[in-house]
Write an enzyme that holds these catalytic residues in place. Structure first.
Site, PDB file in Angstrom:
ATOM      1  N   ASP A  67      -4.431 -15.793 -23.153  1.00 25.88           N
ATOM      2  CA  ASP A  67      -3.004 -15.937 -22.847  1.00 25.88           C
ATOM      3  C   ASP A  67      -2.796 -16.801 -21.611  1.00 25.88           C
ATOM      4  O   ASP A  67      -2.002 -17.750 -21.611  1.00 25.88           O
ATOM      5  CB  ASP A  67      -2.366 -14.564 -22.605  1.00 25.88           C
ATOM      6  CG  ASP A  67      -2.306 -13.710 -23.846  1.00 25.88           C
ATOM      7  OD1 ASP A  67      -1.292 -13.766 -24.548  1.00 25.88           O
ATOM      8  OD2 ASP A  67      -3.280 -12.987 -24.101  1.00 25.88           O
ATOM      9  N   THR A 126      -0.570 -11.207 -29.858  1.00 22.18           N
ATOM     10  CA  THR A 126      -1.788 -10.882 -29.116  1.00 22.18           C
ATOM     11  C   THR A 126      -2.487  -9.655 -29.689  1.00 22.18           C
ATOM     12  O   THR A 126      -3.710  -9.567 -29.680  1.00 22.18           O
ATOM     13  CB  THR A 126      -1.475 -10.651 -27.624  1.00 22.18           C
ATOM     14  OG1 THR A 126      -0.687 -11.733 -27.145  1.00 22.18           O
ATOM     15  CG2 THR A 126      -2.756 -10.568 -26.812  1.00 22.18           C
TER      16      THR A 126
END
Length: 414
Positions: free
Chosen positions: A92, A180
């Site tokens: 990320d 995610t």
């Protein structure tokens, strides 16, 4: 270390253009040449330079994600929890740093709106892994790329980095990894790197990269649509859209096996042609149930492949993140994505912006439940939050008004 990605996967054509970055050091002899061709003539796309750069950096970001995902399960420290309890990884922050660094170098006057900030990264001692993750993906000198550079690049997209005032501006919107929770499950789940450009409140272009997307569209079941079975890491797609030029995809290079021959031709994306709501293929957020949506009063949801009855609809099992659903609709694998706005949930611009233009340019439609376009400037100070009335409705366009009318009539009765 895996060799640098072969950027020739962006198929050359008469509309070829090249951007040459200086070699970081004579010793490394690393010369980054961005070879990007678009599936339409440059003169038709006002922001073709921005789109080429966006496509290139999203490809690199997908490569970063695959590299990090490989090591994710051998290093438990790479999976951590943010304050909102959503998992976040080195990928990320790495994607946000990479995109911020590259775009600020090419377009220094265009700000970035993105999800992460470095405070959480610092407190969890993840700066070193992030620098390592992006070191061979960036055009910057690896030896001179300091921790401070990376932290500043991340914060460049963070909250309160700059102010917009009340007038819409030109800016990038980035979702480093949408889905995610799927990313941390490994290669059998979908996730998306999404990047778009907004100019005066209008989305001008968008790029989505999905490394685990199953490219073969000759699916026969909802399981195949979902992309969980028979998928292979690195066999994915990149999707690009520019206002007035359509939505297009091409295969990502199989990063894990450079010997694999994969077509690099662009394919035009069109939404499906479904004209009847009961025949449509629906997808919804994992955090919501069909029963929580207005249409559940009219139709029951089926997730199997048996014949659908008069009062039933087909609900596709899909993985995490809103952008995966936008990708499904834009590619014609789903007819509808419907999301209900809830008071306890903040709807973020980066979960929708790039998906909106990809669906629009593929022939679909995106509005809130009242039929109004999503207002990206509603958050006047930071451009991070949107406030769709009722929720978000994404369709192939053919059945959009039908569904809006159903929602309205049901809401009136309730």
């Amino acid at each position: 270390m895996i060799p640098a990605m072969d950027l020739r996967l962006l198929h050359s054509s008469p509309c070829f253009s090249a951007v040459r970055f200086p070699s970081p050091t004579p010793l490394c002899r690393r010369l980054f040449i961005v070879r990007s061709s678009l599936p339409f003539p440059n003169e038709k796309a006002k922001y073709h330079k921005e789109l080429e750069a966006a496509a290139e950096v999203v490809v690199r970001a997908c490569r970063l994600c695959v590299d990090v995902q490989r090591s994710l399960f051998s290093d438990e420290g790479r999976i951590i929890e943010k304050n909102d309890q959503t998992p976040v990884t080195v990928a990320d922050f790495g994607v946000q740093a990479l995109v911020s660094l590259e775009l600020s170098k090419l377009f220094p006057s265009i700000p970035l709106v993105a999800e992460e900030d470095s405070g959480f990264l610092r407190s969890n001692n993840l700066v070193d892994p992030v620098v390592s993750a992006i070191s061979d993906k960036t055009s910057f000198d690896e030896e001179s790329l300091s921790h401070a550079d990376v932290l500043e690049a991340i914060d460049r997209g963070g909250k309160n980095y700059f102010g917009f005032g009340t007038k819409p501006a030109t800016y990038w919107i980035l979702d480093p990894i949408d889905g995610t929770r799927g990313f941390v499950k490994g290669s059998q789940a979908l996730y998306v790197v999404g990047l778009s450009l907004v100019v005066e409140g209008e989305i001008m272009l968008g790029v989505m990269g999905c490394p685990n997307w199953v490219v073969d569209t000759s699916y026969k079941s909802t399981t195949d649509v979902q992309g969980y079975k028979n998928s292979s890491p690195g066999l994915g797609i990149i999707m690009v859209a520019h206002v007035g030029c359509g939505t297009w995809t091409k295969r990502l290079k199989d990063i894990l096996d450079s010997s694999t021959k994969i077509s690099s031709d662009w394919t035009r994306c069109l939404v499906d042609g479904c004209c009847l709501v009961p025949k449509a293929r629906f997808c919804i957020p994992e955090s919501q149930t069909w029963e929580s949506l207005p249409l559940s009063i009219l139709y029951e949801a089926r997730t199997d492949d048996d014949d659908i009855g008069d009062k039933e609809i087909r609900l596709l099992p899909t993985c995490c993140g809103s952008l995966c659903k936008y990708l499904m609709v834009a590619s014609g694998r789903a007819s509808v994505f419907i999301l209900r706005a809830r008071s306890q949930t903040v709807i973020k611009a980066w979960d929708h912006a790039v998906g909106v233009i990809c669906v629009h340019e593929a022939g679909g439609k995106v509005t809130d439940w009242k039929g109004s376009e999503l207002d990206l400037a509603a958050d006047q100070a930071e451009r991070r939050i949107i406030y769709p009335a009722g929720g978000v409705l994404v369709t192939n366009g053919n059945i959009h008004n039908q569904i809006l009318e159903m929602i309205s009539s049901i809401s009136t009765v309730v």
